[in-house]
Design a protein around this motif. Structure first.
Motif, PDB file in Angstrom:
ATOM      1  N   LEU A  18       2.513  16.122  -5.474  1.00 17.06           N
ATOM      2  CA  LEU A  18       3.614  16.456  -4.540  1.00 17.06           C
ATOM      3  C   LEU A  18       3.016  16.607  -3.193  1.00 17.06           C
ATOM      4  CD1 LEU A  18       5.515  18.893  -6.876  1.00 17.06           C
ATOM      5  CD2 LEU A  18       6.293  16.600  -6.156  1.00 17.06           C
ATOM      6  N   LEU A  19       1.798  16.992  -2.995  1.00 18.29           N
ATOM      7  CA  LEU A  19       1.446  17.377  -1.507  1.00 18.29           C
ATOM      8  C   LEU A  19       0.889  16.050  -1.007  1.00 18.29           C
ATOM      9  CD1 LEU A  19      -0.438  20.793  -2.102  1.00 18.29           C
ATOM     10  CD2 LEU A  19       1.550  20.310  -1.062  1.00 18.29           C
ATOM     11  N   PHE A  20       0.399  15.148  -1.829  1.00 19.29           N
ATOM     12  CA  PHE A  20      -0.129  13.763  -1.399  1.00 19.29           C
ATOM     13  C   PHE A  20       0.962  13.008  -0.943  1.00 19.29           C
ATOM     14  CE2 PHE A  20      -1.102   9.478  -2.159  1.00 19.29           C
ATOM     15  CZ  PHE A  20      -2.288   9.082  -1.596  1.00 19.29           C
ATOM     16  N   VAL A  21       2.354  13.115  -1.973  1.00 21.62           N
ATOM     17  CA  VAL A  21       3.180  12.442  -1.296  1.00 21.62           C
ATOM     18  C   VAL A  21       3.843  12.747  -0.225  1.00 21.62           C
ATOM     19  CG1 VAL A  21       5.853  11.947  -1.931  1.00 21.62           C
ATOM     20  CG2 VAL A  21       4.224  11.730  -3.634  1.00 21.62           C
ATOM     21  N   LEU A  22       3.723  14.276   0.343  1.00 17.56           N
ATOM     22  CA  LEU A  22       4.359  14.755   1.447  1.00 17.56           C
ATOM     23  C   LEU A  22       3.391  14.277   2.680  1.00 17.56           C
ATOM     24  CD1 LEU A  22       5.182  18.399   0.444  1.00 17.56           C
ATOM     25  CD2 LEU A  22       6.961  16.344   0.919  1.00 17.56           C
ATOM     26  N   PHE A  28       3.750   8.597   7.603  1.00 17.89           N
ATOM     27  CA  PHE A  28       5.059   7.334   7.621  1.00 17.89           C
ATOM     28  C   PHE A  28       5.696   7.612   8.904  1.00 17.89           C
ATOM     29  CE2 PHE A  28       8.932   5.396   5.644  1.00 17.89           C
ATOM     30  CZ  PHE A  28       8.600   4.199   6.393  1.00 17.89           C
ATOM     31  N   ARG A  29       6.318   9.048   8.950  1.00 15.06           N
ATOM     32  CA  ARG A  29       7.270   9.244  10.095  1.00 15.06           C
ATOM     33  C   ARG A  29       6.470   9.397  11.420  1.00 15.06           C
ATOM     34  NH1 ARG A  29      11.357   8.040  10.590  1.00 15.06           N
ATOM     35  NH2 ARG A  29      11.918   9.581  12.275  1.00 15.06           N
ATOM     36  N   LEU A  30       5.234   9.790  11.400  1.00 15.81           N
ATOM     37  CA  LEU A  30       4.498   9.740  12.481  1.00 15.81           C
ATOM     38  C   LEU A  30       4.262   8.485  13.171  1.00 15.81           C
ATOM     39  CD1 LEU A  30       2.720  11.117  14.512  1.00 15.81           C
ATOM     40  CD2 LEU A  30       0.529  10.695  13.253  1.00 15.81           C
ATOM     41  N   GLY A  31       3.910   7.287  12.240  1.00 13.46           N
ATOM     42  CA  GLY A  31       3.954   5.991  12.724  1.00 13.46           C
ATOM     43  C   GLY A  31       5.155   5.202  13.058  1.00 13.46           C
ATOM     44  N   SER A  32       6.340   5.934  12.768  1.00 10.45           N
ATOM     45  CA  SER A  32       7.791   5.671  13.189  1.00 10.45           C
ATOM     46  C   SER A  32       7.802   5.944  14.765  1.00 10.45           C
ATOM     47  CB  SER A  32       8.729   5.991  12.302  1.00 10.45           C
ATOM     48  OG  SER A  32       8.495   5.616  10.661  1.00 10.45           O
ATOM     49  N   GLN A  33       7.118   6.901  15.149  1.00  6.09           N
ATOM     50  CA  GLN A  33       7.279   7.468  16.597  1.00  6.09           C
ATOM     51  C   GLN A  33       6.489   7.043  17.446  1.00  6.09           C
ATOM     52  OE1 GLN A  33      10.094   9.375  16.778  1.00  6.09           O
ATOM     53  NE2 GLN A  33      10.467   9.122  14.506  1.00  6.09           N
ATOM     54  N   GLY A 175       3.069   2.671   0.349  1.00  6.83           N
ATOM     55  CA  GLY A 175       4.058   2.797  -0.550  1.00  6.83           C
ATOM     56  C   GLY A 175       3.325   2.531  -1.880  1.00  6.83           C
ATOM     57  N   GLU A 176       2.314   1.877  -1.901  1.00  6.37           N
ATOM     58  CA  GLU A 176       1.506   1.474  -3.308  1.00  6.37           C
ATOM     59  C   GLU A 176       0.415   2.847  -3.390  1.00  6.37           C
ATOM     60  OE1 GLU A 176      -0.637  -2.083  -2.821  1.00  6.37           O
ATOM     61  OE2 GLU A 176       1.429  -3.119  -3.016  1.00  6.37           O
ATOM     62  N   LEU A 177       0.229   3.395  -2.444  1.00  2.24           N
ATOM     63  CA  LEU A 177      -0.679   4.773  -2.736  1.00  2.24           C
ATOM     64  C   LEU A 177       0.379   5.758  -3.436  1.00  2.24           C
ATOM     65  CD1 LEU A 177      -2.562   5.189   0.687  1.00  2.24           C
ATOM     66  CD2 LEU A 177      -3.712   4.593  -1.488  1.00  2.24           C
ATOM     67  N   ILE A 178       1.537   5.681  -2.912  1.00  3.26           N
ATOM     68  CA  ILE A 178       2.442   6.875  -3.580  1.00  3.26           C
ATOM     69  C   ILE A 178       2.828   6.545  -5.080  1.00  3.26           C
ATOM     70  CG2 ILE A 178       4.850   7.816  -3.523  1.00  3.26           C
ATOM     71  CD1 ILE A 178       4.722   7.707  -0.586  1.00  3.26           C
ATOM     72  N   THR A 179       2.851   5.238  -5.344  1.00  2.00           N
ATOM     73  CA  THR A 179       3.109   4.717  -6.619  1.00  2.00           C
ATOM     74  C   THR A 179       1.922   5.132  -7.716  1.00  2.00           C
ATOM     75  OG1 THR A 179       4.519   3.011  -5.787  1.00  2.00           O
ATOM     76  CG2 THR A 179       3.682   2.830  -8.130  1.00  2.00           C
ATOM     77  N   ASP A 180       0.617   4.563  -7.007  1.00  2.00           N
ATOM     78  CA  ASP A 180      -0.544   4.836  -7.814  1.00  2.00           C
ATOM     79  C   ASP A 180      -0.933   6.443  -8.237  1.00  2.00           C
ATOM     80  OD1 ASP A 180      -0.668   2.371  -8.194  1.00  2.00           O
ATOM     81  OD2 ASP A 180      -1.956   2.101  -6.426  1.00  2.00           O
ATOM     82  N   ARG A 181      -0.827   7.309  -6.886  1.00  2.00           N
ATOM     83  CA  ARG A 181      -1.559   8.778  -6.827  1.00  2.00           C
ATOM     84  C   ARG A 181      -0.596   9.560  -6.819  1.00  2.00           C
ATOM     85  NH1 ARG A 181      -6.440   8.017  -2.616  1.00  2.00           N
ATOM     86  NH2 ARG A 181      -7.308   5.862  -3.600  1.00  2.00           N
ATOM     87  N   GLY A 182       0.719   9.453  -6.643  1.00  2.40           N
ATOM     88  CA  GLY A 182       1.822  10.478  -6.481  1.00  2.40           C
ATOM     89  C   GLY A 182       3.039  10.271  -7.671  1.00  2.40           C
TER      90      GLY A 182
END
Length: 431
Positions: A18-22, A28-33, A175-182
């Motif tokens: 869960l912490l990894f997903v956060l 992701f949000r930082l890159g969007s700014q 996105g693939e990191l979240i799928t594999d490790r989150g």
């Protein structure tokens, strides 16, 4: 539910996921700014405050969390990947080589995923080129005469295109990191993040423009809509399947009962995306021919650009119904399901195996797709009705694409967290 979340964070491996997903969501949000090199940030902010964003980019801007019109490094968001995935799903049906890969199992799916990545980068390159070209010419934000870029040189143009394309590649990797490790599907969670990012501002815009009374009514209606969407998304028709006993060597197999779950909303959000994309074509034609006195373009400008005209709403509604039936027809193959059931000794009680089973599945699927298509059409029309009644923006929070994404992804992620808890003998979310 709160105790279940507490139990999730008490479990070391689940807490790490869960912490990894956060952490990935924060990156992701930082890159969007972060603005793309060459963007005049002050002028872009001033233009966004002065003019209303063009409806042509509303869908892409929604999936980028508002980053598109700010021209950040993640400006394209997840939209190129969504488009590439849809295209590959359609091509699997018409190209025998891709269909054979799909039947090969995990190895074939890995190859299709690789093709999706390549197509995503190609689409990202095309979209980045178009967006930067519009920003360079001053047509990205209609009604703004400020320079959005520091320089209109070719070097600046290429730098921005390459940066945005690379940003899309990074988003795929995250996105693939979240799928594999989150926990959960990484791409879905990133889409959910970007949609939720625009939710507070869209909701507050209703309050500032209409006052607290309308805001309270919108909140009440929104809660009712969320409950209704959850109910429909969970609804399914379960077709019972019985497997006959058979001897393989000295062992007895079969004799079990199961069911085929047919969801009411079998097509998901794809028909809404298809219909929205198709209706953007007339608006695009008007934008690239501004000032023309062509009667066809004038008629399109009047009825098919803003979206609050009844003719536009009717066309949108009918297109969603059409694409719902179309997408369900190409993704669920009753003939293949019937053949697989017959091969393994399965049958629907009261229905003969083979052709009668195929006809029965076709009948049930067509009947259950009708309420699903009407449901999608009504949910998608909510922002347009709000636009006409209370002068809301086209990013109206409760309704359309945003509501379907938020509810769908949230339900799927909660189910996966609940299954992880149940594996560790904890109570689930629902008692």
């Amino acid at each position: 539910m709160l105790s279940a979340f507490a139990n999730a964070f008490r479990t070391p491996d689940l807490r790490r996921k869960l912490l990894f997903v956060l952490l990935i969501v924060m990156i992701f949000r930082l890159g969007s700014q972060v603005p793309t090199p060459g963007v005049h940030v002050a002028n872009v902010d001033a233009c966004l405050n002065d003019v209303e964003s063009n409806g042509l980019y509303q869908l892409v801007n929604l999936f980028s969390g508002g980053a598109l019109l700010q021209l950040t490094i993640f400006a394209l968001g997840i939209m190129p990947y969504i488009t590439a995935s849809i295209i590959l799903q359609l091509l699997v049906v018409v190209i025998p080589r891709l269909e054979a890969l799909k039947k090969e199992g995990q190895a074939g799916q890995t190859k299709i995923t690789q093709y999706t990545r390549y197509l995503t980068l190609g689409l990202a390159l095309l979209q980045a080129t178009g967006i930067v070209a519009l920003a360079r010419s001053g047509n990205l934000l209609q009604g703004c005469d400020r320079d959005l870029l520091h320089s209109d040189s070719t070097a600046t143009f290429l730098t921005m295109v390459i940066t945005m394309t690379a940003g899309t590649a990074v988003i795929m990797w995250l996105g693939e990191l979240i799928t594999d490790r989150g926990i959960g599907n990484g791409m879905s969670i990133l889409i959910f993040t970007q949609v939720v990012a625009t939710f507070p501002s869209s909701l507050w815009a209703v309050q500032t423009s209409q006052g607290w009374a309308v805001f309270a009514i919108v909140m009440v209606i929104g809660l009712v809509l969320v409950a209704a969407v959850i109910f429909i998304e969970q609804a399914q028709r379960r077709i019972p399947v019985q497997y006959a006993r058979r001897m393989v060597g000295r062992k007895m197999f079969g004799g079990s009962s199961t069911y085929i779950p047919l969801k009411v909303n079998q097509a998901g959000i794809i028909p809404v995306i298809f219909a929205s994309s198709l209706l953007y074509l007339p608006a695009m034609a008007v934008q690239f021919n501004q000032g023309s006195d062509n009667p066809v373009l004038v008629w399109v400008q009047r009825y098919f650009v803003r979206g609050d005209h009844p003719l536009y709403m009717l066309a949108y509604f009918l297109l969603i119904i059409f694409f719902t039936y179309f997408y369900v027809a190409i993704t669920f193959n009753p003939e293949e399901v019937a053949d697989n059931m017959k091969k393994y000794g399965g049958f629907i009680p009261g229905i003969r195996a083979g052709k009668p089973t195929e006809e029965y599945l076709n009948y049930v699927l067509s009947r259950i797709t009708l309420p699903g298509s009407l449901y999608l059409g009504l949910i998608a029309l909510i922002p347009l009705i709000a636009l006409a009644l209370v002068n809301a923006t086209q990013n109206f929070p409760f309704g359309g694409t945003s509501l379907l994404i938020m509810v769908g992804v949230a339900l799927d992620t909660v189910k996966q967290i609940e299954s992880q808890l149940q594996q560790r003998n904890y109570e689930g979310f629902l008692r």
